[in-house]
Design a protein around this motif. Structure first.
Motif, PDB file in Angstrom:
ATOM      1  N   ARG A 110     -12.733   0.210  -5.283  1.00  0.00           N
ATOM      2  CA  ARG A 110     -14.032   1.324  -4.792  1.00  0.00           C
ATOM      3  C   ARG A 110     -13.154   2.287  -6.579  1.00  0.00           C
ATOM      4  O   ARG A 110     -13.868   2.656  -7.647  1.00  0.00           O
ATOM      5  CB  ARG A 110     -14.100   2.401  -4.205  1.00  0.00           C
ATOM      6  N   MET A 143     -19.038  -0.625   2.176  1.00  0.00           N
ATOM      7  CA  MET A 143     -18.332  -1.728   2.653  1.00  0.00           C
ATOM      8  C   MET A 143     -18.777  -3.282   2.387  1.00  0.00           C
ATOM      9  O   MET A 143     -18.251  -4.110   1.737  1.00  0.00           O
ATOM     10  CB  MET A 143     -18.395  -1.902   4.512  1.00  0.00           C
ATOM     11  N   ASP A 159       0.566  -1.676  -0.216  1.00  0.00           N
ATOM     12  CA  ASP A 159      -0.107  -0.446  -0.025  1.00  0.00           C
ATOM     13  C   ASP A 159       0.842   1.410   0.669  1.00  0.00           C
ATOM     14  O   ASP A 159       2.136   1.561   0.376  1.00  0.00           O
ATOM     15  CB  ASP A 159      -1.211   0.122   0.984  1.00  0.00           C
ATOM     16  N   ALA A 214     -17.420   9.080   8.616  1.00  0.00           N
ATOM     17  CA  ALA A 214     -17.906   8.098   9.250  1.00  0.00           C
ATOM     18  C   ALA A 214     -18.453   6.469   8.564  1.00  0.00           C
ATOM     19  O   ALA A 214     -18.850   6.603   7.510  1.00  0.00           O
ATOM     20  CB  ALA A 214     -19.348   8.420   9.449  1.00  0.00           C
ATOM     21  N   HIS A 215     -18.206   5.746   8.861  1.00  0.00           N
ATOM     22  CA  HIS A 215     -18.061   4.197   8.437  1.00  0.00           C
ATOM     23  C   HIS A 215     -18.974   3.785   9.666  1.00  0.00           C
ATOM     24  O   HIS A 215     -19.072   3.414  10.319  1.00  0.00           O
ATOM     25  CB  HIS A 215     -16.282   3.694   7.696  1.00  0.00           C
ATOM     26  N   ILE A 216     -19.983   3.356   9.180  1.00  0.00           N
ATOM     27  CA  ILE A 216     -21.581   2.058   9.595  1.00  0.00           C
ATOM     28  C   ILE A 216     -21.422   1.358   8.025  1.00  0.00           C
ATOM     29  O   ILE A 216     -21.551   1.420   7.875  1.00  0.00           O
ATOM     30  CB  ILE A 216     -22.252   3.710   9.334  1.00  0.00           C
ATOM     31  N   ASN A 272      -9.890   2.833   3.313  1.00  0.00           N
ATOM     32  CA  ASN A 272     -10.056   4.607   4.077  1.00  0.00           C
ATOM     33  C   ASN A 272     -10.973   4.056   4.729  1.00  0.00           C
ATOM     34  O   ASN A 272     -11.902   4.593   5.832  1.00  0.00           O
ATOM     35  CB  ASN A 272     -11.470   4.916   2.695  1.00  0.00           C
ATOM     36  N   PHE A 329     -18.858   1.823  -3.785  1.00  0.00           N
ATOM     37  CA  PHE A 329     -19.533   0.753  -2.697  1.00  0.00           C
ATOM     38  C   PHE A 329     -19.565   1.210  -2.351  1.00  0.00           C
ATOM     39  O   PHE A 329     -18.589   1.164  -0.959  1.00  0.00           O
ATOM     40  CB  PHE A 329     -18.298  -0.038  -3.087  1.00  0.00           C
TER      41      PHE A 329
HETATM   42  P1  FDA Z   1      -9.575   1.888  -0.117  1.00  0.00           P
HETATM   43  O1  FDA Z   1      -9.528   2.749  -0.474  1.00  0.00           O
HETATM   44  O2  FDA Z   1     -10.135   0.831   0.744  1.00  0.00           O
HETATM   45  O3  FDA Z   1      -8.282   0.744  -1.087  1.00  0.00           O
HETATM   46  C1  FDA Z   1      -7.638   0.624  -1.775  1.00  0.00           C
HETATM   47  C2  FDA Z   1      -6.291   0.971  -1.292  1.00  0.00           C
HETATM   48  O4  FDA Z   1      -4.973   0.782  -2.816  1.00  0.00           O
HETATM   49  C3  FDA Z   1      -6.071   2.198  -0.161  1.00  0.00           C
HETATM   50  O5  FDA Z   1      -5.804   1.707   0.478  1.00  0.00           O
HETATM   51  C4  FDA Z   1      -4.288   2.734  -1.598  1.00  0.00           C
HETATM   52  O6  FDA Z   1      -3.407   3.741  -0.576  1.00  0.00           O
HETATM   53  C5  FDA Z   1      -4.112   1.984  -1.602  1.00  0.00           C
HETATM   54  N1  FDA Z   1      -3.214   2.433  -3.463  1.00  0.00           N
HETATM   55  C6  FDA Z   1      -3.923   2.724  -4.390  1.00  0.00           C
HETATM   56  N2  FDA Z   1      -3.458   2.760  -5.420  1.00  0.00           N
HETATM   57  C7  FDA Z   1      -1.601   2.502  -4.955  1.00  0.00           C
HETATM   58  C8  FDA Z   1      -0.712   2.111  -5.443  1.00  0.00           C
HETATM   59  N3  FDA Z   1      -0.817   3.016  -6.725  1.00  0.00           N
HETATM   60  N4  FDA Z   1      -0.295   1.739  -4.847  1.00  0.00           N
HETATM   61  C9  FDA Z   1      -0.164   1.247  -4.040  1.00  0.00           C
HETATM   62  N5  FDA Z   1      -1.222   1.807  -3.438  1.00  0.00           N
HETATM   63  C10 FDA Z   1      -2.180   2.387  -4.048  1.00  0.00           C
HETATM   64  N6  FDA Z   1     -19.659   1.734   3.096  1.00  0.00           N
HETATM   65  C11 FDA Z   1     -20.041   2.225   4.247  1.00  0.00           C
HETATM   66  O7  FDA Z   1     -20.578   0.454   4.185  1.00  0.00           O
HETATM   67  N7  FDA Z   1     -20.462   2.692   5.052  1.00  0.00           N
HETATM   68  C12 FDA Z   1     -20.019   3.602   5.204  1.00  0.00           C
HETATM   69  O8  FDA Z   1     -20.552   4.264   6.543  1.00  0.00           O
HETATM   70  C13 FDA Z   1     -19.763   4.072   4.379  1.00  0.00           C
HETATM   71  N8  FDA Z   1     -19.209   5.785   4.585  1.00  0.00           N
HETATM   72  C14 FDA Z   1     -18.292   5.906   3.414  1.00  0.00           C
HETATM   73  C15 FDA Z   1     -17.404   7.269   3.901  1.00  0.00           C
HETATM   74  C16 FDA Z   1     -17.097   8.703   3.135  1.00  0.00           C
HETATM   75  C17 FDA Z   1     -16.164   8.769   2.935  1.00  0.00           C
HETATM   76  C18 FDA Z   1     -16.231   7.385   2.093  1.00  0.00           C
HETATM   77  C19 FDA Z   1     -15.845   7.832   1.252  1.00  0.00           C
HETATM   78  C20 FDA Z   1     -16.861   5.968   2.026  1.00  0.00           C
HETATM   79  C21 FDA Z   1     -18.112   5.577   2.544  1.00  0.00           C
HETATM   80  N9  FDA Z   1     -18.386   4.223   2.675  1.00  0.00           N
HETATM   81  C22 FDA Z   1     -19.233   3.256   3.476  1.00  0.00           C
HETATM   82  C23 FDA Z   1     -17.063   3.440   2.057  1.00  0.00           C
HETATM   83  C24 FDA Z   1     -15.965   2.261   1.779  1.00  0.00           C
HETATM   84  O9  FDA Z   1     -15.047   3.246   2.450  1.00  0.00           O
HETATM   85  C25 FDA Z   1     -15.782   1.748   1.309  1.00  0.00           C
HETATM   86  O10 FDA Z   1     -16.472   0.850   0.721  1.00  0.00           O
HETATM   87  C26 FDA Z   1     -13.986   0.341   1.519  1.00  0.00           C
HETATM   88  O11 FDA Z   1     -13.726   1.386   1.962  1.00  0.00           O
HETATM   89  C27 FDA Z   1     -13.784   0.728   0.052  1.00  0.00           C
HETATM   90  O12 FDA Z   1     -12.076  -0.063   0.396  1.00  0.00           O
HETATM   91  P2  FDA Z   1     -11.262  -0.834  -1.165  1.00  0.00           P
HETATM   92  O13 FDA Z   1     -10.901  -1.789  -0.797  1.00  0.00           O
HETATM   93  O14 FDA Z   1     -12.212  -0.857  -2.581  1.00  0.00           O
HETATM   94  O15 FDA Z   1     -10.673   0.812  -1.608  1.00  0.00           O
END
Ligand code: FDA
Length: 378
Positions: free
Chosen positions: A353, A362, A33, A57-59, A41, A360
């Motif tokens: 995402r 969670m 990462d 906020a994550h629920i 996130n 998406f």
């Molecule tokens: P995520 O972004 O978490 O992970 C991807 C990782 O890849 C990151 O850590 C990044 O640093 C890494 N990466 C990217 N490019 C890279 C590179 N070139 N080299 C190395 N590493 C790299 N859902 C829910 O169910 N309830 C909720 O309340 C909320 N609330 C919410 C609030 C806000 C403000 C947002 C934006 C989103 C939510 N969500 C949510 C959604 C939730 O955040 C989402 O479903 C997951 O974090 C997505 O997980 P991913 O693994 O897809 O992406």
């Protein structure tokens, strides 16, 4: 034979679920990462004895029983129920739009009275074919709810006036004619006691993890180490933006420790007027402990301070954190071109995402990662 079966780019929820499943199937996994922490996130960090949601906020909420059971392996979830409050010019309203909201707004008591007012306002607006988001929203919920609770919030969120936003952004604005402030309709919801990071830690226990490692700065070397790639970064970046850039909305978070026990009495308060630049304030301790006696947990050891975060919507440009994909027609069409390239790959899986360019929740990410793992690992 390369050292690892899978290189997983991204230690977020998608990458971690895939890593856990691959480990169970006896595969050797390297997870990288670019950030200095795991969990993407959903990262939570302890400040003043409070689990602080660092990226908003994550629920956790779902009606998918299998996904709910799956996440229970990694943490105990409390019975938190999301019931946000909206603040409009110092007036407080319950969300989602329900009888508590209507009764406060119009001083009425019964569902019939509320329906009558909403239907009258929709009729009076006389909008047949909504031409923009404003008209669409008014034709769904009437003028009062739109003006006080939808307009300013949406304009801040998208950085444009509601009359300049396309109507399709809002397809539905659910109204409930019952006194129920539970935001989600899902069967299950809660917050992991002790935060989300521990879930990802447990999922990654069997994997080799390298932080502060950007895939694009050492792509060749990394690809020499693994047979297959799971990529959860930005799909357009993976293909060097050959068709152009996908667009996002970004966010900025401002976190503060306050010398008081309870700042706003609720985990989430939305600020719906345009003039206040943030969209919400999160008070993190209420996710874990509630405001009264906690969610069954002991309240001993809870800080007499509190931690709040203001969330500001922000424009996105390359290099900034991409939070919300702009899934309009133009961007979706562009994504389809990248997806066609992705479909031709034999040893690369795009997930999450950013890899799938989709908002998406969670539970959907867990489901998608399990599907991808099953397809790849059998
Ligand atoms: P995520 O972004 O978490 O992970 C991807 C990782 O890849 C990151 O850590 C990044 O640093 C890494 N990466 C990217 N490019 C890279 C590179 N070139 N080299 C190395 N590493 C790299 N859902 C829910 O169910 N309830 C909720 O309340 C909320 N609330 C919410 C609030 C806000 C403000 C947002 C934006 C989103 C939510 N969500 C949510 C959604 C939730 O955040 C989402 O479903 C997951 O974090 C997505 O997980 P991913 O693994 O897809 O992406």
């Amino acid at each position: 034979m390369k050292k690892y079966d899978y290189l997983i780019v991204g230690a977020g929820l998608f990458g971690a679920v895939f890593a856990y499943e691959a480990g169970k199937a006896g595969k050797k996994v390297l997870v990288i990462d670019k950030r200095d922490h795991i969990a993407g996130n959903i990262y939570t960090k302890e400040i003043e004895n409070i689990q602080v949601h660092q990226y908003g906020a994550h629920i956790f909420h779902t009606s998918d029983r299998e996904v709910w059971d799956y996440v229970q392996q990694f943490a105990e979830f409390n019975r938190y129920t999301n019931s946000p409050v909206a603040c409009y010019k110092d007036e407080l309203y319950n969300l989602p739009f329900n009888m508590n909201t209507f009764s406060k707004m119009w001083g009425i008591r019964t569902p019939a009275e509320a329906k009558e007012i909403i239907e009258r306002q929709i009729r009076e607006a006389g909008i047949r074919e909504p031409k923009n988001l404003e008209e669409q929203a008014i034709s769904l919920v009437g003028r009062d709810i739109y003006e006080k609770l939808v307009k300013g919030y949406t304009e801040k969120q998208w950085g444009r006036r509601a009359t300049e936003l396309p109507s399709f952004i809002i397809r539905r604005l659910p109204v409930r004619f019952v006194y129920d402030n539970n935001y989600f309709n899902d069967k299950y919801q809660g917050i992991p006691v002790g935060g989300y990071t521990q879930i990802i830690e447990k999922m990654l226990e069997g994997a080799c993890v390298r932080l502060n490692t950007d895939f694009f700065t050492c792509r060749e070397e990394l690809m020499n180490e693994a047979e297959n790639l799971v990529f959860t970064g930005m799909i357009d970046e993976y293909y060097d933006y050959c068709y152009g850039e996908l667009e996002y909305r970004s966010l900025r978070f401002e976190t503060e420790v306050l010398e008081m026990e309870n700042y706003q009495g609720n985990a989430v308060v939305n600020y719906t007027e345009y003039e206040i630049p943030y969209t919400r304030i999160i008070e993190h301790k209420h996710f874990e402990y509630g405001c009264q006696g906690g969610y069954g947990e002991s309240r001993s050891g809870i800080s007499d301070k509190t931690v709040i975060t203001r969330e500001y919507p922000a424009a996105w440009s390359r290099g900034k954190e991409p939070y919300y994909p702009m899934n309009d027609e133009k961007n979706n069409a562009l994504y389809e071109k990248y997806r066609a390239l992705a479909d031709k790959e034999e040893h690369v899986i795009f997930g999450g995402r950013l890899g799938m360019y989709r908002y998406f929740d969670m539970h959907q990410v867990v489901r998608e990662a399990l599907k991808a793992a099953e397809k790849a690992l059998g």
